[in-house]
Design a protein around this motif. Structure first.
Motif, PDB file in Angstrom:
ATOM      1  N   UNK A 105     -10.817   1.211   0.568  1.00  0.00           N
ATOM      2  CA  UNK A 105     -10.269  -0.104   0.895  1.00  0.00           C
ATOM      3  C   UNK A 105      -9.460  -0.083   2.185  1.00  0.00           C
ATOM      4  N   UNK A 106      -9.182   1.110   2.712  1.00  0.00           N
ATOM      5  CA  UNK A 106      -8.426   1.235   3.957  1.00  0.00           C
ATOM      6  C   UNK A 106      -9.323   1.440   5.166  1.00  0.00           C
ATOM      7  N   UNK A 107     -10.638   1.320   4.991  1.00  0.00           N
ATOM      8  CA  UNK A 107     -11.595   1.532   6.072  1.00  0.00           C
ATOM      9  C   UNK A 107     -12.172   0.199   6.532  1.00  0.00           C
ATOM     10  N   UNK A 108     -12.524   0.146   7.818  1.00  0.00           N
ATOM     11  CA  UNK A 108     -13.192  -1.037   8.349  1.00  0.00           C
ATOM     12  C   UNK A 108     -14.698  -0.914   8.115  1.00  0.00           C
ATOM     13  N   UNK A 109     -15.497  -1.928   8.467  1.00  0.00           N
ATOM     14  CA  UNK A 109     -16.952  -1.835   8.224  1.00  0.00           C
ATOM     15  C   UNK A 109     -17.615  -0.653   8.914  1.00  0.00           C
ATOM     16  N   UNK A 110     -17.025  -0.139   9.999  1.00  0.00           N
ATOM     17  CA  UNK A 110     -17.601   1.012  10.702  1.00  0.00           C
ATOM     18  C   UNK A 110     -17.129   2.339  10.147  1.00  0.00           C
ATOM     19  N   UNK A 111     -16.312   2.329   9.092  1.00  0.00           N
ATOM     20  CA  UNK A 111     -15.846   3.562   8.486  1.00  0.00           C
ATOM     21  C   UNK A 111     -14.620   4.158   9.137  1.00  0.00           C
ATOM     22  N   UNK A 112     -13.983   3.428  10.046  1.00  0.00           N
ATOM     23  CA  UNK A 112     -12.769   3.925  10.692  1.00  0.00           C
ATOM     24  C   UNK A 112     -11.540   3.469   9.918  1.00  0.00           C
ATOM     25  N   UNK A 113     -10.503   4.278   9.969  1.00  0.00           N
ATOM     26  CA  UNK A 113      -9.275   3.976   9.239  1.00  0.00           C
ATOM     27  C   UNK A 113      -8.549   2.820   9.905  1.00  0.00           C
ATOM     28  N   UNK A 114      -8.179   1.831   9.105  1.00  0.00           N
ATOM     29  CA  UNK A 114      -7.474   0.656   9.626  1.00  0.00           C
ATOM     30  C   UNK A 114      -6.013   0.989   9.928  1.00  0.00           C
ATOM     31  N   UNK A 115      -5.483   0.382  10.974  1.00  0.00           N
ATOM     32  CA  UNK A 115      -4.068   0.550  11.335  1.00  0.00           C
ATOM     33  C   UNK A 115      -3.226  -0.467  10.565  1.00  0.00           C
ATOM     34  N   UNK A 116      -3.136  -0.258   9.271  1.00  0.00           N
ATOM     35  CA  UNK A 116      -2.441  -1.212   8.405  1.00  0.00           C
ATOM     36  C   UNK A 116      -0.940  -0.961   8.430  1.00  0.00           C
ATOM     37  N   UNK A 117      -0.133  -2.017   8.271  1.00  0.00           N
ATOM     38  CA  UNK A 117       1.331  -1.830   8.232  1.00  0.00           C
ATOM     39  C   UNK A 117       1.773  -1.115   6.966  1.00  0.00           C
ATOM     40  N   UNK A 118       2.811  -0.318   7.102  1.00  0.00           N
ATOM     41  CA  UNK A 118       3.321   0.507   6.011  1.00  0.00           C
ATOM     42  C   UNK A 118       4.835   0.316   5.934  1.00  0.00           C
ATOM     43  N   UNK A 119       5.341   0.260   4.705  1.00  0.00           N
ATOM     44  CA  UNK A 119       6.781   0.222   4.470  1.00  0.00           C
ATOM     45  C   UNK A 119       7.142   1.352   3.508  1.00  0.00           C
ATOM     46  N   UNK A 120       8.146   2.135   3.874  1.00  0.00           N
ATOM     47  CA  UNK A 120       8.614   3.224   3.012  1.00  0.00           C
ATOM     48  C   UNK A 120      10.038   2.912   2.582  1.00  0.00           C
ATOM     49  N   UNK A 121      10.391   3.379   1.388  1.00  0.00           N
ATOM     50  CA  UNK A 121      11.722   3.114   0.842  1.00  0.00           C
ATOM     51  C   UNK A 121      12.166   4.313   0.026  1.00  0.00           C
ATOM     52  N   UNK A 122      13.379   4.743   0.287  1.00  0.00           N
ATOM     53  CA  UNK A 122      14.025   5.773  -0.522  1.00  0.00           C
ATOM     54  C   UNK A 122      15.040   5.057  -1.395  1.00  0.00           C
ATOM     55  N   UNK A 123      14.675   4.807  -2.659  1.00  0.00           N
ATOM     56  CA  UNK A 123      15.467   3.981  -3.558  1.00  0.00           C
ATOM     57  C   UNK A 123      16.282   4.857  -4.491  1.00  0.00           C
ATOM     58  N   UNK A 124      17.550   4.460  -4.685  1.00  0.00           N
ATOM     59  CA  UNK A 124      18.433   5.220  -5.573  1.00  0.00           C
ATOM     60  C   UNK A 124      19.571   4.327  -6.019  1.00  0.00           C
ATOM     61  N   UNK A 125      19.620   4.050  -7.330  1.00  0.00           N
ATOM     62  CA  UNK A 125      20.729   3.331  -7.960  1.00  0.00           C
ATOM     63  C   UNK A 125      21.019   1.996  -7.263  1.00  0.00           C
ATOM     64  N   UNK A 126      19.976   1.228  -7.031  1.00  0.00           N
ATOM     65  CA  UNK A 126      20.145  -0.103  -6.491  1.00  0.00           C
ATOM     66  C   UNK A 126      20.206  -0.181  -4.983  1.00  0.00           C
ATOM     67  N   UNK A 127      20.373   0.921  -4.281  1.00  0.00           N
ATOM     68  CA  UNK A 127      20.381   0.926  -2.827  1.00  0.00           C
ATOM     69  C   UNK A 127      19.118   1.619  -2.329  1.00  0.00           C
TER      70      UNK A 127
END
Length: 486
Positions: A279-301
């Motif tokens: 699901x992360x590939x385009x019709x030509x089989x190349x990896x899409x440059x999709x946006x990514x969000x990372x989070x280090x979650x701990x005790x509500x923060x």
């Protein structure tokens, strides 16, 4: 006489008692017979109605979010190693765990005594090689001059020999003179050969001196480089990690002293399944440059950062499955290499899908919809994505239908229900009327609540808190005033 009267009275009472018992038994017998003969009364059956929570299905364009777990890495990590063996004589104040250093900053110095001595010896050898090269050049000039003089002398001897030969032919000279002249010419030719040999040796000396000079220069450069290696500098701006050094320690060559990590060049590595990878590939089989969000979650923060997918791994890896994806992060304040974070990848939007709670779909891929007569019917759907507690589905004629959000074993096709619509409950909560109280009215209501000993403390505290607000629910005011008799 008295005895006869008492006996007759007792006999009369016994007769009356027996008669009453017989009458009672007859009444009970007739009542039981009437009860058994009467048809049983069956109350009319009432259909059971179940209350269900429903939601209106709306088809829309939704961008699915792929949630996985990953690890923060640094794109630039440098092992700081001891390039020379020796005693650590100087250690920078910032050379410590977590120390921030700048590019080119001196981190530590190793005792340069041996390296300096080797450089001095190399420079002395270089001076000797230069002197030898100069001497060889002078020897070459002398050999060339000697060869020239020998050739001139050989020419004179040859001419003298020719002259003596001509004199003998004329009958003037003697054979002895010719032999002497011939021997002198031969000696001159031998002298030319010796001079040529000396010239060849001088030229070979020149080549040998040039080679020795090159070796001396190489040794001198190596010695200078070894001396420069006793001073270790930072290759780029970064933070030090894994530092265990103290001044005065004896270091061995190529020993790992610390790691230099660039905190501003972070990326996140996360593994996805093969199905998710497709699901992360385009019709030509190349990896899409999709946006990514990372989070280090701990005790509500949480510490968060954003970026985009940059590449994937070249190989799966032994004993692993799926694909390893790497995403480049932007400004990641507070995140460190090695953090285990939650990664959310926003996929390309999907059109004409409906978001439903996961509890609304059964294992067979069907949902229950409420018909016009409040009876349930089963409708099949196609699951497109699973998003945590929600599912994105498609279904024929599902758009606009009221779907049961929570399936139970008691619900099925044809069951009569009483739908609880989330939209109606939300509208009712929004439409709750609030009013503003005058100071006198507020004080009167507060006094009534405080004086009421039948209210629990928790309820009394909640009501007093509401009465302190600028606007108070009208329903509560009316209820209190009705109890006050006002």
């Amino acid at each position: 006489m008295r005895f006869l009267a008492r006996s007759l009275s007792g006999l009369l009472l016994l007769s009356v008692t027996l008669g009453l018992l017989a009458l009672a038994g007859s009444l009970v017998q007739r009542a039981v017979q009437d009860r058994l003969a009467r048809a049983p009364f069956v109350p009319p059956a009432r259909e059971r109605v179940f209350a269900v929570n429903v939601i209106t299905a709306r088809a829309q364009q939704i961008a699915p979010v792929l949630t996985v777990f990953g690890e923060i890495r640094s794109r630039r990590t440098l092992d700081i190693r001891a390039s020379a063996a020796g005693t650590l004589v100087t250690l920078a104040p910032d050379f410590r765990e977590g120390g921030d250093v700048k590019q080119g900053q001196v981190l530590l110095e190793i005792d340069p005594t041996q390296a300096q001595s080797a450089l001095d010896r190399a420079e002395a050898d270089l001076a000797d090689a230069l002197a030898e090269a100069r001497d060889a050049e002078r020897g070459l000039v002398i050999a060339m001059d000697t060869l020239t003089a020998s050739r001139d002398q050989a020419g004179i001897r040859e001419r003298a020999f020719d002259r003596q030969t001509q004199l003998v032919e004329r009958g003037i000279g003697s054979a002895t003179s010719v032999e002497i002249a011939e021997l002198a010419a031969a000696a001159a030719r031998q002298s030319v050969l010796s001079a040529r040999s000396d010239l060849a040796q001088a030229e070979a000396r020149i080549d040998s001196a040039a080679t020795a000079l090159s070796r001396a220069r190489i040794v001198r450069e190596d010695a200078a480089r070894d001396l420069a290696d006793t001073v270790i500098r930072a290759g780029f701006d970064g933070t030090l990690s894994g530092v265990t050094l103290v001044q005065g320690r004896l270091l061995s060559e190529n020993e790992v002293l610390a790691q230099l990590v660039d905190p501003d060049a972070l990326e996140v590595a996360f593994r996805v399944s093969t199905g998710q990878y497709t699901r992360l590939l385009d019709p030509d089989g190349r990896l899409l440059r999709l946006p990514v969000e990372v989070a280090l979650e701990s005790f509500g923060s949480a510490l968060t950062a954003v970026g985009e997918i940059s590449r994937d791994s070249a190989a799966v890896g032994e004993g692993l499955t799926g694909r390893l994806i790497l995403a480049t992060l932007g400004r990641a304040q507070g995140l460190k290499p090695g953090d285990f974070v939650t990664v959310r990848v926003q996929e390309n939007p999907i059109s004409d899908v409906i978001s439903l709670p996961a509890t609304a779909i059964d294992a067979a891929g069907t949902v229950l919809v409420v018909g016009p007569d409040n009876r349930l019917s089963v409708m099949p759907v196609t699951i497109e994505r699973r998003q945590g507690d929600a599912v994105l589905v498609r279904g024929p004629d599902l758009d606009g239908q009221e779907v049961v959000t929570e399936r139970t074993p008691l619900l099925g096709a044809g069951i009569l229900v009483r739908p609880n619509r989330a939209e109606a409950a939300e509208a009712a909560s929004v439409a709750t009327e609030v009013i503003a109280l005058s100071p006198e009215q507020r004080a009167r209501l507060v006094a009534f609540v405080e004086a009421n000993s039948f209210l629990p403390d928790a309820v009394k505290t909640r009501m007093l808190g509401q009465l302190e607000q600028a606007e108070v629910p009208a329903e509560m005011v009316q209820r209190l005033e009705s109890r006050m008799g006002g």
